[in-house]
Design an enzyme around this catalytic site. Structure first.
Site, PDB file in Angstrom:
ATOM      1  N   TYR A 138       5.593 -32.821  10.110  1.00  0.00           N
ATOM      2  CA  TYR A 138       5.412 -33.007  11.554  1.00  0.00           C
ATOM      3  C   TYR A 138       6.739 -32.986  12.310  1.00  0.00           C
ATOM      4  O   TYR A 138       6.765 -32.854  13.525  1.00  0.00           O
ATOM      5  CB  TYR A 138       4.687 -34.323  11.854  1.00  0.00           C
ATOM      6  CG  TYR A 138       3.236 -34.363  11.412  1.00  0.00           C
ATOM      7  CD1 TYR A 138       2.606 -33.235  10.880  1.00  0.00           C
ATOM      8  CD2 TYR A 138       2.498 -35.518  11.519  1.00  0.00           C
ATOM      9  CE1 TYR A 138       1.292 -33.276  10.464  1.00  0.00           C
ATOM     10  CE2 TYR A 138       1.164 -35.569  11.110  1.00  0.00           C
ATOM     11  CZ  TYR A 138       0.577 -34.438  10.576  1.00  0.00           C
ATOM     12  OH  TYR A 138      -0.726 -34.492  10.172  1.00  0.00           O
ATOM     13  N   LYS A 186       1.458 -33.883  -3.673  1.00  0.00           N
ATOM     14  CA  LYS A 186       0.946 -32.581  -4.137  1.00  0.00           C
ATOM     15  C   LYS A 186       2.032 -31.983  -5.030  1.00  0.00           C
ATOM     16  O   LYS A 186       2.552 -30.880  -4.779  1.00  0.00           O
ATOM     17  CB  LYS A 186       0.630 -31.711  -2.904  1.00  0.00           C
ATOM     18  CG  LYS A 186      -0.106 -30.419  -3.202  1.00  0.00           C
ATOM     19  CD  LYS A 186      -1.555 -30.624  -3.584  1.00  0.00           C
ATOM     20  CE  LYS A 186      -2.211 -29.279  -3.912  1.00  0.00           C
ATOM     21  NZ  LYS A 186      -3.512 -29.432  -4.572  1.00  0.00           N
ATOM     22  N   ASP A 218      -5.648 -33.891  -3.176  1.00  0.00           N
ATOM     23  CA  ASP A 218      -7.032 -33.391  -3.150  1.00  0.00           C
ATOM     24  C   ASP A 218      -7.938 -34.302  -3.976  1.00  0.00           C
ATOM     25  O   ASP A 218      -9.066 -34.616  -3.586  1.00  0.00           O
ATOM     26  CB  ASP A 218      -7.108 -31.926  -3.613  1.00  0.00           C
ATOM     27  CG  ASP A 218      -6.167 -31.606  -4.757  1.00  0.00           C
ATOM     28  OD1 ASP A 218      -5.326 -32.447  -5.103  1.00  0.00           O
ATOM     29  OD2 ASP A 218      -6.284 -30.508  -5.326  1.00  0.00           O
ATOM     30  N   ASP A 242      -2.017 -39.148   7.394  1.00  0.00           N
ATOM     31  CA  ASP A 242      -2.766 -38.940   8.626  1.00  0.00           C
ATOM     32  C   ASP A 242      -4.245 -38.688   8.281  1.00  0.00           C
ATOM     33  O   ASP A 242      -5.165 -39.319   8.819  1.00  0.00           O
ATOM     34  CB  ASP A 242      -2.162 -37.715   9.337  1.00  0.00           C
ATOM     35  CG  ASP A 242      -2.650 -37.553  10.753  1.00  0.00           C
ATOM     36  OD1 ASP A 242      -3.418 -38.409  11.213  1.00  0.00           O
ATOM     37  OD2 ASP A 242      -2.272 -36.556  11.397  1.00  0.00           O
ATOM     38  N   ASP A 246      -7.616 -41.693   8.141  1.00  0.00           N
ATOM     39  CA  ASP A 246      -8.833 -41.496   8.935  1.00  0.00           C
ATOM     40  C   ASP A 246     -10.066 -41.472   8.036  1.00  0.00           C
ATOM     41  O   ASP A 246     -11.103 -42.054   8.363  1.00  0.00           O
ATOM     42  CB  ASP A 246      -8.769 -40.168   9.704  1.00  0.00           C
ATOM     43  CG  ASP A 246      -8.196 -40.367  11.097  1.00  0.00           C
ATOM     44  OD1 ASP A 246      -7.515 -41.388  11.301  1.00  0.00           O
ATOM     45  OD2 ASP A 246      -8.427 -39.508  11.967  1.00  0.00           O
TER      46      ASP A 246
END
Ligand code: NAD
Length: 356
Positions: A138, A186, A218, A242, A246
């Site tokens: 980001y 990852k 994942d 992020d 959620d």
């Protein structure tokens, strides 16, 4: 000496839910001195900027910041974009205060278990996502779009120091819980993730009181749905956090109940931070006494736990929230048959009444 709290009610339902949070903290017996500051649309209207310099000074000179929510349709078209409440207010404040650790608990509250989409035959979920908030893809440079518009570039960058400081926060939080950290990355594909894993392993070898496992992102997304009860603390980078925070929060089934903290480095041995509900300013119900104040109240409990190191007071607030729900009291967002509809302030009063 009372703890000094910068209170930023913000816009929409922000002031309504923050009033209840302050009321509950005062009832917890912890001595606080509150000073209100302007942030968001209300600050833009009064001063011409969503983050006035006095607000930054107020936050910097306080022990913690308690925030409602910012934004609303009135300011959706403000130009330039950097003057809008969310970008020029909240995001800018997080950057100013160097709040690099975002802490999002997701806990199934027993009286609301049936609201979870995963209620059948699962362990109760009680986890915390510790998300790195100021690095990664980001913020990495370069970021660009080619002149012909056919190619776009974002860059993921992490330094050892950034990974180490967020790992330290995760371990600290795990020590107050079940002492299990799941570090999510990852590493089978990304170089930043391989560095992440290396730094977490080094930190873990020096801090053997907390157990650490690694999980690919994942797989973690899948495991959260399969068996969220297996997690204690999930430590992860900005973008993965992020998405996973959620996902985890919606598994509880109730948006109006979810608190959060954004922390910086310790001050005088205590975590400096900003505490806020994860919901927005809910302009559709603002000013009607219908807002659920529990996310703001639980955010204030996080403030007691992290910034003031008052875990017993935090436990009392959390238990009082569960007790008020256990009695069947509900604001409109979680109301259902055989429960009692209460207003924002009645819910705050009920939590105060349940504190022992
Ligand atoms: P929202 O979270 O404000 O509202 C979504 C829905 O949930 C609405 O129907 C609302 O009535 C309901 N809701 C939210 N909180 C509630 C509560 N405590 N009690 C009862 N019901 C509640 O999200 P939105 O509608 O997408 O955004 C509204 C404004 O808030 C926008 O301007 C947005 O940019 C801003 N926003 C701010 C923050 C923040 O300050 N951290 C976060 C998200 C959105």
């Amino acid at each position: 000496m009372p703890y000094k709290v910068a209170v930023l009610p913000g816009d929409g339902i922000g002031p309504e839910v923050i009033d209840e949070a302050v009321k509950v903290v005062r009832a917890s017996g912890i001595d606080i001195e509150c000073e209100d500051g302007l942030l968001g649309g209300v600050a833009y209207d009064e001063t011409g900027t969503p983050l006035p310099p006095e607000t930054i000074r107020l936050c910097e000179s306080s022990d913690a910041v308690l925030l409602g929510a910012v934004g609303g349709p009135k300011w959706d078209r403000v130009e330039p974009v950097a003057m809008r409440p969310e970008i020029g207010g909240l995001l800018a404040l997080r950057r100013e205060l160097n709040l690099y650790a975002n802490i999002r608990p997701a806990k199934t509250l027993r009286p609301l278990l049936h609201a979870s989409p995963l209620r059948e035959g699962r362990n109760l979920m009680d986890l915390v996502v510790v998300r790195e908030l100021t690095g990664g893809i980001y913020f990495g440079e370069p970021r660009s779009r080619s002149a012909d518009g056919q190619k776009a570039i974002d860059t993921c960058v992490y330094t050892r120091a950034e990974i180490e400081r967020i790992t330290r926060q995760a371990f600290q939080i795990a020590r107050g819980r079940r002492r299990q950290v799941t570090s999510v990355d990852k590493a089978n594909v990304l170089e930043t993730s391989r560095l992440w894993r290396e730094v977490v392993d080094e930190f873990a070898s020096q801090n053997p009181d907390v157990s650490v496992q690694h999980m690919l992102v994942d797989n973690c997304a899948m495991q959260l749905v399969r068996d969220p009860g297996q997690f204690d603390v999930i430590l992860t980078e900005n973008m993965f956090g992020d998405i996973l925070s959620d996902e985890a929060s919606m598994i509880t089934g109730s948006l109006g109940l979810l608190p959060s903290a954004s922390l910086s480095d310790d001050r005088n041995g205590k975590a400096y931070g900003l505490f806020e509900p994860i919901h927005g300013s809910a302009p559709d119900i603002a000013g009607q006494g219908r807002a659920n104040p529990l996310a703001a109240i639980l955010s204030a409990a996080m403030m007691l736990r992290f910034s003031f190191a008052e875990p017993e007071a935090a436990d009392r607030v959390e238990a009082a929230v569960e007790a008020a729900l256990g009695e069947g009291l509900r604001t409109a967002d979680i109301f259902e048959a055989n429960t009692k509809l209460v207003s924002t302030s009645e819910m705050g009063d009920a939590v105060v009444a349940k504190m022992v």
